[in-house]
Each structure stands twice: as structure tokens, then as C-alpha cells.
Design an enzyme around this catalytic site. Structure first.
Site, PDB file in Angstrom:
ATOM      1  N   LYS A  33       0.837  -1.217   0.000  1.00 29.77           N
ATOM      2  CA  LYS A  33       0.000   0.000   0.000  1.00 29.77           C
ATOM      3  C   LYS A  33       0.866   1.259   0.000  1.00 29.77           C
ATOM      4  CE  LYS A  33      -2.242  -1.027   3.794  1.00 29.77           C
ATOM      5  NZ  LYS A  33      -1.706  -2.372   4.063  1.00 29.77           N
TER       6      LYS A  33
ATOM      7  N   ARG B  86      -9.538   0.953   8.855  1.00 30.73           N
ATOM      8  CA  ARG B  86      -9.280  -0.474   9.021  1.00 30.73           C
ATOM      9  C   ARG B  86     -10.461  -1.188   9.682  1.00 30.73           C
ATOM     10  NH1 ARG B  86      -3.117  -1.290  11.086  1.00 30.73           N
ATOM     11  NH2 ARG B  86      -3.575  -3.420  10.453  1.00 30.73           N
TER      12      ARG B  86
ATOM     13  N   ARG C 213      11.331  -7.328   4.737  1.00 35.94           N
ATOM     14  CA  ARG C 213      11.359  -5.868   4.882  1.00 35.94           C
ATOM     15  C   ARG C 213      12.515  -5.415   5.771  1.00 35.94           C
ATOM     16  NH1 ARG C 213       5.201  -3.827   5.848  1.00 35.94           N
ATOM     17  NH2 ARG C 213       5.401  -5.106   7.729  1.00 35.94           N
TER      18      ARG C 213
ATOM     19  N   ARG D 277      12.191  -4.450  11.287  1.00 42.01           N
ATOM     20  CA  ARG D 277      11.164  -3.948  12.193  1.00 42.01           C
ATOM     21  C   ARG D 277      10.871  -4.989  13.268  1.00 42.01           C
ATOM     22  NH1 ARG D 277       6.278  -1.621   8.537  1.00 42.01           N
ATOM     23  NH2 ARG D 277       5.174  -2.818  10.127  1.00 42.01           N
TER      24      ARG D 277
ATOM     25  N   ARG E  32      -0.832 -10.888  12.328  1.00 43.33           N
ATOM     26  CA  ARG E  32      -1.339  -9.661  11.708  1.00 43.33           C
ATOM     27  C   ARG E  32      -2.242  -9.987  10.529  1.00 43.33           C
ATOM     28  NH1 ARG E  32       3.670  -6.700  11.740  1.00 43.33           N
ATOM     29  NH2 ARG E  32       3.896  -7.132   9.558  1.00 43.33           N
TER      30      ARG E  32
END
Length: 295
Positions: A75, A152, A186, A230, A241
Site C-alpha cells: 500500500k 481499518r 522488509r 522492524r 497480523r
């Protein structure tokens, strides 16, 4: 593939009052949240309208879009590219949360626990952070936006619907196995703060799913030694998640689908394969060519 693109009106004096209405609602929402576990129905109502797909020049409208999709789907990548192309601000609630975490503000400790456990941040916190960002944008004279990561929940969507018009909702989709691998790859540069991805994905077609290749998004040499992962990008947290997203967030897709405002877009691969097709789906392929020629 169905989509609804609408031309938005020029900014009017009502935009300021709408934001004030938004802030007043946030204040009352935060107060009542501590008194009841069942939030009251949204005071806002929806006036349904249907508009045809348009190839209007984006410079003639104030773009107000929402990007939906599972965590890690991309996104932020595609929203930021579109914001640069269209000249509108990119407002990512994930970035707002991370900024608050780094600020050592009053919400920092609470947010740290929520993020590390892979849980969704509450409506009240997200709306409070978004309100502060919109306030800052209003002061700078910003017009239009692309929201990334908001709304969300249905309640967030109802609140947003009550104070502003959403032109289009882009729902990005990607295979779950690819999503997991992508999330685990990531990395963030601890110095410049830019996002990269070290995963090299090459999935063969099977069980009706198309094959897919995604090259890594590697950093420049001066960032390579400063890459960090992260804290919430572990397999356990990422899997949780994605589960929470399926359970809690996907109804938001139906909320906008029922209003004829959603564009379903299956990512065919990495940026080189997906970006031109996304522009084509948004009727912006000619626009990018004109911008490139002008530059």
C-alpha cells in the site's frame, strides 16, 4: 474489473468545518470509549450516488483516495508513487503510529505493546493521530490526500464517511504465501528511514495460483550496513497480523464495495510488472506519459 472514479469539487469553506466536526467527534468518541465496551452507532448517514469511470485530468479534481490491503501488500509503495504523480499528500497511519512511537509521547508505551504483539491499534488512537495530521495539513493549505492504512474497521469507515467524500478505494491483493515472504524481507535504514526489501521471490504457478516473481528492493551501498528489521516483522507476528486483518479489516472492503467505490487490483508481480497495470486500471497511464514528457 470494476472501479468508480469521481471528480471531486474544489476546496470550499465547508472543508474547515468538516474537520472541526471530525475533531469534535473524536473528542466525544474518546470520552465515551472508556464508559462502554459497545460503541454507539455512528451519527453519520450515507447518501449513495453512482458515478461513471472517468478519464478526467487529475489536475482538475482534488484526489481523495483510500488504499486497502493486507499488511505488507505494498500500500505504501504504490500510494506514495501515486501521490508524487498526482501532487497530493500521502497519509499513512502506519507512519503516524511509528512517529508517535519515536516521539516518546503519552501514547508511546501503549503503542509499543500493541505493535509488538501484532494487534490492531484501537480506533480512538488511530483517529486521534489522523486528526492531528489533518490539522497540520489544513494549516499548510493541503488539498486532497491518499490514505494508506485507514480506515481499518467499519467504525473508522463510518466516521470518515461522515466528514469527507472518498473518491476511490483501491484494494490491493497478493497471494498469502508471497505476502509472508515479502513481510519477512522488509528492512529499514536506521539512518535515512527509507524502506527496502531483501526478499527475492520466485513462486511457481500451482493450485490455480499464477506464478510470480519479485526482485528485491535493495538499498544503495551507503545504507546497506545500516539496515534493521522492524520489531514486528517476525513470522509469528506477521502471521497473526494477517489473521487479524482477515477477521477484522476485510469487512471494510465490503463497506466500500456496496457503495460502488472499490477497485480490486491483483498485483501481478513486483513494481516493474504492477505499476504500469495499476496506472492503466486507474486511467492514469496517459497522464504519467504527459508528466514525463513535460519533465
Amino acid at each position: 474489473m470494476a472501479a468508480t472514479l469521481t471528480r471531486l469539487s474544489k476546496p470550499s469553506s465547508s472543508s474547515s468545518s468538516s474537520l472541526s466536526h471530525f475533531r469534535r467527534f473524536i473528542s466525544s468518541s474518546a470520552a465515551t470509549a472508556s464508559e462502554t465496551t459497545n460503541p454507539p452507532p455512528s451519527p453519520f448517514t450515507f447518501n449513495s450516488s453512482t458515478t461513471a469511470l472517468s478519464r478526467k485530468d487529475p489536475k482538475d479534481r482534488n484526489v481523495q483516495w483510500v488504499f486497502l490491503g493486507c499488511p505488507g501488500v505494498g500500500k505504501g509503495t504504490y500510494a506514495s508513487r501515486l501521490c508524487t504523480l498526482l501532487g497530493v499528500p500521502h497519509i499513512a497511519t502506519g507512519d503516524l503510529v511509528r512517529e508517535e512511537l519515536a516521539s516518546s509521547g503519552p501514547l508511546s508505551h501503549q503503542l509499543t505493546e500493541i505493535v509488538n504483539q501484532g494487534k490492531l491499534v484501537s480506533d480512538e488512537i488511530i483517529i486521534s493521530l489522523l486528526s492531528k495530521r489533518l490539522e497540520a495539513g489544513e494549516a499548510k493549505g493541503e488539498s486532497g490526500f491518499i490514505l494508506d492504512g485507514f480506515p481499518r474497521t467499519i467504525r473508522q469507515a463510518e466516521i470518515l464517511e461522515g466528514v469527507t467524500d472518498i473518491d476511490l478505494v483501491v484494494n490491493l491483493k497478493l497471494r498469502k504465501d508471497v505476502l509472508l515472504e515479502k513481510c519477512l524481507g522488509r528492512r529499514i535504514c536506521s539512518e535515512c528511514g527509507k524502506n527496502f526489501n531483501v526478499a527475492s521471490i520466485n513462486v511457481k504457478a500451482e493450485n490455480g495460483n499464477p506464478g510470480m516473481s519479485m526482485a528485491p528492493l535493495l538499498p544503495p551501498s551507503h545504507c546497506m550496513s545500516k539496515l534493521v528489521t522492524r520489531s514486528d516483522d517476525t513470522e509469528t507476528v506477521v502471521t497473526e497480523r494477517l489473521r487479524i486483518y482477515d477477521e477484522k479489516s476485510q469487512p471494510v472492503e465490503e463497506f466500500y464495495r456496496s457503495r460502488g467505490k472499490i477497485l480490486e487490483f491483483d498485483l501481478p508481480g513486483g513494481i516493474p510488472a504492477s505499476w504500469p497495470k495499476l496506472l492503466e486500471a486507474l486511467n492514469l497511464d496517459d497522464y504519467e506519459e504527459k508528466q514525463s514528457a513535460a519533465a
